[in-house]
Design a protein around this motif. Structure first.
Motif, PDB file in Angstrom:
ATOM      1  N   LYS A  11      -2.159 -98.483  35.901  1.00 35.05           N
ATOM      2  CA  LYS A  11      -2.986 -97.290  36.072  1.00 35.05           C
ATOM      3  C   LYS A  11      -4.157 -97.327  35.105  1.00 35.05           C
ATOM      4  O   LYS A  11      -4.006 -97.669  33.933  1.00 35.05           O
ATOM      5  N   LEU A  12      -5.309 -96.976  35.599  1.00 34.73           N
ATOM      6  CA  LEU A  12      -6.505 -96.997  34.772  1.00 34.73           C
ATOM      7  C   LEU A  12      -6.404 -95.939  33.680  1.00 34.73           C
ATOM      8  O   LEU A  12      -6.115 -94.779  33.967  1.00 34.73           O
ATOM      9  N   PRO A  13      -6.646 -96.301  32.414  1.00 37.52           N
ATOM     10  CA  PRO A  13      -6.558 -95.317  31.321  1.00 37.52           C
ATOM     11  C   PRO A  13      -7.520 -94.147  31.544  1.00 37.52           C
ATOM     12  O   PRO A  13      -8.644 -94.336  32.015  1.00 37.52           O
ATOM     13  N   ARG A  14      -7.070 -92.949  31.189  1.00 37.37           N
ATOM     14  CA  ARG A  14      -7.872 -91.749  31.437  1.00 37.37           C
ATOM     15  C   ARG A  14      -9.224 -91.804  30.728  1.00 37.37           C
ATOM     16  O   ARG A  14     -10.244 -91.414  31.297  1.00 37.37           O
ATOM     17  N   ALA A  15      -9.242 -92.282  29.472  1.00 34.25           N
ATOM     18  CA  ALA A  15     -10.502 -92.320  28.723  1.00 34.25           C
ATOM     19  C   ALA A  15     -11.514 -93.226  29.398  1.00 34.25           C
ATOM     20  O   ALA A  15     -12.705 -92.888  29.505  1.00 34.25           O
ATOM     21  N   VAL A  16     -11.059 -94.366  29.883  1.00 35.04           N
ATOM     22  CA  VAL A  16     -11.947 -95.299  30.591  1.00 35.04           C
ATOM     23  C   VAL A  16     -12.441 -94.653  31.883  1.00 35.04           C
ATOM     24  O   VAL A  16     -13.629 -94.716  32.222  1.00 35.04           O
ATOM     25  N   TYR A  17     -11.511 -94.023  32.590  1.00 32.94           N
ATOM     26  CA  TYR A  17     -11.848 -93.357  33.850  1.00 32.94           C
ATOM     27  C   TYR A  17     -12.889 -92.267  33.661  1.00 32.94           C
ATOM     28  O   TYR A  17     -13.902 -92.220  34.376  1.00 32.94           O
ATOM     29  N   LYS A 216      -5.340 -93.110  41.953  1.00 30.33           N
ATOM     30  CA  LYS A 216      -6.447 -92.231  42.324  1.00 30.33           C
ATOM     31  C   LYS A 216      -7.684 -92.475  41.468  1.00 30.33           C
ATOM     32  O   LYS A 216      -8.811 -92.387  41.951  1.00 30.33           O
ATOM     33  N   ARG A 217      -7.479 -92.747  40.187  1.00 29.87           N
ATOM     34  CA  ARG A 217      -8.631 -92.953  39.309  1.00 29.87           C
ATOM     35  C   ARG A 217      -9.427 -94.181  39.742  1.00 29.87           C
ATOM     36  O   ARG A 217     -10.654 -94.134  39.839  1.00 29.87           O
ATOM     37  N   ARG A 220     -11.309 -93.482  43.075  1.00 31.47           N
ATOM     38  CA  ARG A 220     -12.519 -92.664  42.942  1.00 31.47           C
ATOM     39  C   ARG A 220     -13.678 -93.483  42.399  1.00 31.47           C
ATOM     40  O   ARG A 220     -14.794 -93.448  42.937  1.00 31.47           O
ATOM     41  N   LEU A 221     -13.426 -94.225  41.335  1.00 31.62           N
ATOM     42  CA  LEU A 221     -14.505 -95.021  40.739  1.00 31.62           C
ATOM     43  C   LEU A 221     -14.976 -96.104  41.703  1.00 31.62           C
ATOM     44  O   LEU A 221     -16.186 -96.330  41.842  1.00 31.62           O
ATOM     45  N   ASN A 222     -14.037 -96.772  42.365  1.00 34.59           N
ATOM     46  CA  ASN A 222     -14.413 -97.853  43.272  1.00 34.59           C
ATOM     47  C   ASN A 222     -15.249 -97.350  44.440  1.00 34.59           C
ATOM     48  O   ASN A 222     -16.246 -97.960  44.836  1.00 34.59           O
TER      49      ASN A 222
END
Length: 272
Positions: A11-17, A216-217, A220-222
């Protein structure tokens, strides 16, 4: 359709997201201003299974955009009169004018998915849709509309987990409809319908782009990054704004507060 945990990824880290999301949303504002000044027309179609993450992504796309320029369209079930129209007619009414963006939270592809699987349309209506849809979309593109179509792909295990979490969350339980629960028992039917839809409607003029959405993170970014990269926008210099000097006071006196009814200070009771 890949199932289960085969597609799991870190899972992508929240801070990075959050850092990248803010950067991309800033670019979306630039895209919006380009659409407005160039009088372009942009249509973005969000499709996918229930709980695939479409709604959350749409919310992040539109979060900082001007609702007078970019609007979300999520049509309800057709009325009796609309059922007697050409199928695409009520969607045509929602298309953007010059300088507008429309984000379709589900679209005319309802006929290829839920209507077909649940028997809400006839086999002939479904067949006609698959024939007419590429023609319809080629007409949109030929007229100058920028059309982008995204399919959000979620595994069965993640979808079921999201459904169960909705059931336990009183703020999101409204999202869990009988149709959602029905989709669990018709997983393969929806898969076949989606595969058939792609065969007929993944056209050169308006291709489908699949978004892996178990995370989900990442999804959204992709999706946002791809949308930005697919449109040849450029930054439009903002107008120069100068704040006027506030004129000197002329003797105005504010009425006493007890002449007006104020909202109670609920927040004060939260501080100890």
């Amino acid at each position: 359709m890949t199932r289960g945990k085969e597609r799991s990824a870190a899972k992508l880290p929240r801070a990075v997201y959050e850092r990248e999301l803010l950067r991309l949303q800033t670019e979306l504002v630039k895209l919006q201003e380009w659409v407005r000044t160039e009088r372009a027309r942009l249509v973005v179609v969000f499709e996918g299974r229930d709980a695939a993450g479409k709604g959350g992504t749409i919310k992040r796309v539109a979060e900082h955009l001007n609702p007078r320029v970019a609007r979300i369209t999520a049509l309800p079930a057709p009325t009796e009169r609309e059922r007697g129209q050409w199928y695409f007619q009520r969607y045509v009414e929602q298309l953007p004018a010059a300088g507008e963006i429309v984000l379709f939270d589900r679209s005319w592809y309802n006929r290829a998915g839920v209507e077909h699987v649940m028997g809400f349309c006839t086999q002939e209506e479904h067949r006609r849709f698959l024939h007419q849809c590429p023609i319809f979309e080629r007409m949109l593109v030929e007229d100058g509309i920028l059309l982008r179509k995204y399919w959000f792909s979620v595994s069965d295990a993640v979808q079921e987990d999201r459904f169960r979490r909705r059931l336990k969350d009183p703020t999101r339980r409204w999202k869990l409809s009988p149709m959602d629960l029905e989709s669990i028992t018709r997983w393969e039917a929806y898969s076949r319908a989606k595969d058939e839809m792609l065969v007929h409607t993944d056209i050169t003029e308006a291709p489908w782009y699949v978004v892996e959405s178990d995370d989900k993170r990442r999804a959204r970014l992709n999706m946002i990054a791809h949308l930005l990269g697919s449109v040849p926008y450029h930054e439009v210099p903002p107008p120069v704004i100068e704040f006027p000097e506030r004129p000197p006071a002329t003797g105005y006196i504010r009425p006493p507060k007890d002449l007006q009814t104020y909202v109670p200070d609920h927040a004060a009771g939260l501080v100890k």
